[in-house]
Design a protein around this motif. Sequence first.
Motif, short mmCIF file in Angstrom:
data_model
loop_
_atom_site.label_atom_id
_atom_site.label_comp_id
_atom_site.label_asym_id
_atom_site.label_seq_id
_atom_site.Cartn_x
_atom_site.Cartn_y
_atom_site.Cartn_z
N ASN A 70 0.85 -1.18 0.00
CA ASN A 70 0.00 0.00 0.00
C ASN A 70 0.89 1.23 0.00
O ASN A 70 2.02 1.19 0.47
N VAL A 71 0.35 2.32 -0.52
CA VAL A 71 1.10 3.57 -0.59
C VAL A 71 0.26 4.66 0.07
O VAL A 71 -0.92 4.84 -0.25
N THR A 72 0.86 5.38 1.01
CA THR A 72 0.15 6.47 1.67
C THR A 72 0.97 7.75 1.56
O THR A 72 2.03 7.79 0.93
N ILE A 73 0.45 8.80 2.17
CA ILE A 73 1.07 10.13 2.10
C ILE A 73 2.52 10.06 2.55
O ILE A 73 2.83 9.40 3.54
N PRO A 74 3.45 10.70 1.83
CA PRO A 74 3.25 11.63 0.69
C PRO A 74 3.61 11.02 -0.66
O PRO A 74 3.97 11.75 -1.59
N THR A 78 3.88 10.23 -6.43
CA THR A 78 5.23 9.92 -6.88
C THR A 78 5.32 8.54 -7.52
O THR A 78 5.97 8.37 -8.56
N VAL A 79 4.65 7.55 -6.93
CA VAL A 79 4.81 6.18 -7.42
C VAL A 79 4.14 5.95 -8.78
O VAL A 79 4.43 4.95 -9.44
N LEU A 80 3.27 6.88 -9.19
CA LEU A 80 2.68 6.75 -10.53
C LEU A 80 3.77 6.60 -11.59
O LEU A 80 3.65 5.78 -12.51
#
Length: 284
Positions: A70-74, A78-80
Amino acid sequence: MTVSLPPLSGKAKVAGLIGWPVSHSRSPRLHGYWLAEHGIDGAYVPLPVQPARVEVAVRGLAAAGLRGVNVTIPHKQTVLGLCDEVDDIARRIGAVNLLTFDGEKISGTNTDSFGFMENLKAGAPGYDATRAPAVLLGAGGGARAVAVGLLDAGVPELRLCNRNRERAEGLAADLGNAVTVCAWEERCAALDGAGLLVNSTSLGMSGQPALEMSLGDLEAGAVVADLVYSPLETALLAEARAKGCTAVDGLGMLLHQGRPCFAAWFGTDPQVTPQLRAYVLSGD
């Protein structure tokens, strides 16, 4: 309430959460519950990653054999740029909260719209998005996910109110003609004829300023949803219940958005139950 995870083997499936910070996250507790419930040989771990180290961390985790994160703030935007594949919903929202790894191939999607709509379905089962306009407070990442979910469900008009009007107009331009920008000062008047109000701002959250919002122009029987879940019963939801509206708290969105993540990594479609809610809340 205690949950006991089975011992890990050398074949354990491992996933996690990247963000900066991650110590506050309920996701490890959420996924840990499901791992124990289904007796899965696996683990879900919080992984604090500094913004300057996102790319090396993501590629390293993929190379290390994790199922995904999972990816959370911030890091959600960026991971796109690190993904080999990104689906349409993540592109429309402009952020990724779920990465899956196939070898070193990185795929990205966003489950926040799913989580919001599933929580709305569970908390307000009679709600029909096509019947009346909706009012959305905020224009950040959460608002984008909510807006995409409601537009896909057929809401005839989405009235968007944000303290920064320019940001609201940018979101409206991205999402199309069904989105109307209303001045923040007119947020109460925007409720006239609406079937749903959603607060996606941090206003009303513990430690944040109050959300000054009168529900006088909202019809009894409408639905009020708050993405805030600390406190679980916000002042907005309390006023909604007193007015005879259906109130939907923000915890369910977190729980439901985790379902497709868990399924992608561990091969099991989990369910959101009262016991799960109680366990996640007991971690406070």
